[in-house]
Design a protein around this motif. Structure first.
Motif, short mmCIF file in Angstrom:
data_model
loop_
_atom_site.label_atom_id
_atom_site.label_comp_id
_atom_site.label_asym_id
_atom_site.label_seq_id
_atom_site.Cartn_x
_atom_site.Cartn_y
_atom_site.Cartn_z
N LEU A 87 157.06 -24.73 68.64
CA LEU A 87 156.80 -26.15 68.40
C LEU A 87 157.69 -27.06 69.24
N ARG A 88 158.59 -26.48 70.02
CA ARG A 88 159.51 -27.27 70.85
C ARG A 88 160.18 -28.38 70.03
N ALA A 89 160.85 -27.94 68.95
CA ALA A 89 161.43 -28.90 67.98
C ALA A 89 162.50 -29.77 68.59
N GLY A 90 163.19 -29.30 69.62
CA GLY A 90 164.27 -30.07 70.20
C GLY A 90 163.82 -31.12 71.21
N GLU A 91 162.53 -31.21 71.45
CA GLU A 91 162.00 -32.16 72.42
C GLU A 91 161.17 -33.23 71.71
N SER A 92 161.11 -34.38 72.30
CA SER A 92 160.30 -35.47 71.76
C SER A 92 159.51 -36.12 72.88
N ASP A 93 158.28 -36.51 72.57
CA ASP A 93 157.44 -37.18 73.55
C ASP A 93 157.62 -38.69 73.53
N LEU A 132 154.72 -36.67 66.50
CA LEU A 132 155.23 -36.22 65.21
C LEU A 132 155.78 -34.80 65.27
N ARG A 133 155.65 -34.15 66.41
CA ARG A 133 155.99 -32.74 66.52
C ARG A 133 157.40 -32.37 66.07
N PRO A 134 158.46 -33.08 66.46
CA PRO A 134 159.80 -32.69 66.00
C PRO A 134 159.95 -32.73 64.49
N VAL A 135 159.41 -33.77 63.84
CA VAL A 135 159.49 -33.86 62.38
C VAL A 135 158.62 -32.78 61.73
N LEU A 136 157.45 -32.55 62.29
CA LEU A 136 156.55 -31.53 61.76
C LEU A 136 157.18 -30.15 61.86
N ALA A 137 157.89 -29.89 62.96
CA ALA A 137 158.56 -28.60 63.11
C ALA A 137 159.63 -28.42 62.04
N LEU A 138 160.41 -29.47 61.78
CA LEU A 138 161.44 -29.39 60.74
C LEU A 138 160.81 -29.14 59.37
N VAL A 139 159.73 -29.86 59.06
CA VAL A 139 159.06 -29.69 57.77
C VAL A 139 158.53 -28.27 57.63
N LEU A 140 157.95 -27.72 58.68
CA LEU A 140 157.40 -26.37 58.63
C LEU A 140 158.50 -25.33 58.39
N VAL A 141 159.64 -25.50 59.04
CA VAL A 141 160.74 -24.55 58.85
C VAL A 141 161.28 -24.63 57.42
N VAL A 142 161.48 -25.85 56.92
CA VAL A 142 161.98 -26.02 55.55
C VAL A 142 160.98 -25.44 54.55
N ALA A 151 161.87 -18.48 61.70
CA ALA A 151 162.23 -19.88 61.93
C ALA A 151 162.51 -20.14 63.41
N ALA A 152 163.19 -19.20 64.08
CA ALA A 152 163.47 -19.35 65.51
C ALA A 152 162.18 -19.37 66.32
N ASN A 158 150.44 -21.17 51.05
CA ASN A 158 151.23 -22.33 50.67
C ASN A 158 151.48 -23.26 51.86
N ILE A 159 151.95 -22.69 52.98
CA ILE A 159 152.27 -23.53 54.14
C ILE A 159 151.01 -24.11 54.76
N GLY A 160 149.96 -23.30 54.89
CA GLY A 160 148.75 -23.78 55.54
C GLY A 160 148.12 -24.96 54.80
N ILE A 161 147.85 -24.77 53.51
CA ILE A 161 147.18 -25.82 52.74
C ILE A 161 148.10 -27.01 52.51
N GLN A 162 149.36 -26.75 52.15
CA GLN A 162 150.28 -27.84 51.86
C GLN A 162 150.50 -28.73 53.08
N THR A 163 150.66 -28.14 54.25
CA THR A 163 150.91 -28.93 55.46
C THR A 163 149.71 -29.79 55.82
N ILE A 164 148.51 -29.22 55.72
CA ILE A 164 147.29 -29.98 56.06
C ILE A 164 147.12 -31.16 55.10
N LEU A 165 147.25 -30.90 53.79
CA LEU A 165 147.07 -31.97 52.81
C LEU A 165 148.16 -33.03 52.93
N ALA A 166 149.42 -32.58 53.11
CA ALA A 166 150.52 -33.54 53.23
C ALA A 166 150.38 -34.40 54.48
#
Length: 322
Positions: free
Chosen positions: A314-320, A232-242, A307-308, A103-111
């Protein structure tokens, strides 16, 4: 009359609070009071419907509570010891793990692909509205719809497969196909919503980054790797956790889709008995609420740990973004 204090022999004036200062203080107090009044209903709801049941669940996991007796004795770690020896528990955990990976693998790639295409080609509100429509369909309706469509005898999908000379597929009735099928149903339902979340993150990336890269002759794939993914890493990390938490909690689709036409939910042969369904069955079919609470605690610990790890990697708390 009190004298003003001196600093280095020079008198300094003592500033007394003015009416303006008093007004600001009263205004801040009023704002704080209003904010607390708005937060109180949410806090009461969290307390009554989340915190208290969660604490009671922790307690019940150390008892042999039974719904028929409506009472239970303290048995310590016996439920957790039984869980470690329970073959059905490990099977349901393995089935859930397979579903989560698919679910996560295919859904994340397609989304992600859909979000990037929208960001680079079109930002039409109509397109976004169409994408979110499957997500608005209730899961029960969705499961019933696909249960009929994928039926080996009456389903329209096997009808069209037969027209191309492909033999009828078991889908929800086949041990090897049931989990990929359920994952496919939920991917179709949630892919558009996930794409919109990622699209929101893409919009925050400054356009001048892409313009500068285009002037340097960078290809779309190179810009995706060097600009889009890092920023996009911080947003991607949030989406992956959710998505991870939602995937581990899959239940209604499995219950309805695999229980249709007289079949047993979680079948065939426990091939789709996910962990959430096993917890439900222990609670309301076998009346073993204490053991079900222990299973729930194990699921919570597993979700927190995974989740942790995700957020850390993914270093969710950091942004480039500068």
């Amino acid at each position: 009359m009190a004298k003003a204090p001196t600093v280095g022999g020079t008198r300094t004036a003592v500033r007394r609070p003015t009416k303006t200062d008093t007004g600001k203080t009263l205004g801040m107090q009023r704002e704080t009071f209003v904010a607390l009044m708005f937060l109180t209903p949410a806090f009461i709801g969290f307390l009554v419907f989340y915190l208290i049941p969660a604490l009671r669940g922790v307690y019940l996991s150390f008892t042999d509570f039974n719904l028929l007796r409506n009472s239970g004795e303290w048995i310590g770690l016996r439920n957790y010891q039984a869980m470690l020896k329970d073959a059905l528990f490990w099977n349901s955990l393995w089935v859930t793990f397979k579903y989560v990976v698919i679910n996560i693998g295919i859904q994340t790639i397609l989304a992600l692909a859909i979000a990037v295409l929208m960001h680079r080609l079109t930002r039409s509100i109509v397109v976004r509205s169409v994408l979110v429509l499957p997500w608005l369909i209730p899961n029960v309706v969705l499961a019933l719809l696909f249960m009929w469509m994928l039926d080996p005898s009456l389903g329209i999908v096997n009808h069209y497969l037969g027209a191309f000379g492909i033999p009828a597929q078991g889908f929800l009735g086949d041990e090897g196909q049931v989990i990929p099928t359920i994952a496919g149903i939920n991917i179709w339902a949630n892919m558009g919503y996930t794409a919109l979340l990622l699209f929101g993150g893409l919009v925050m990336i400054p356009k001048n980054y892409y313009e500068a890269a285009a002037l340097d002759g960078a290809s779309e794939w190179h810009m995706f790797r060097t600009i889009t993914l890092p920023l996009l890493r911080p947003v991607l990390a949030l989406v992956l956790v959710v998505t991870l938490i939602g995937s581990f909690q899959v239940f209604d689709t499995v219950q309805i889709a695999t229980g249709g036409f007289g079949g047993a939910p979680g079948g065939p042969a426990n091939a789709s008995r996910v962990l959430y369904m096993y917890i439900f069955q222990q609670s309301f079919e076998f009346n073993e609420l204490g053991y079900a609470a222990a299973l729930s605690m194990a699921l919570i610990v597993l979700l927190v740990a995974v989740a942790a790890i995700q957020l850390r990697l993914l270093r969710a708390g950091e942004s480039d973004l500068a």
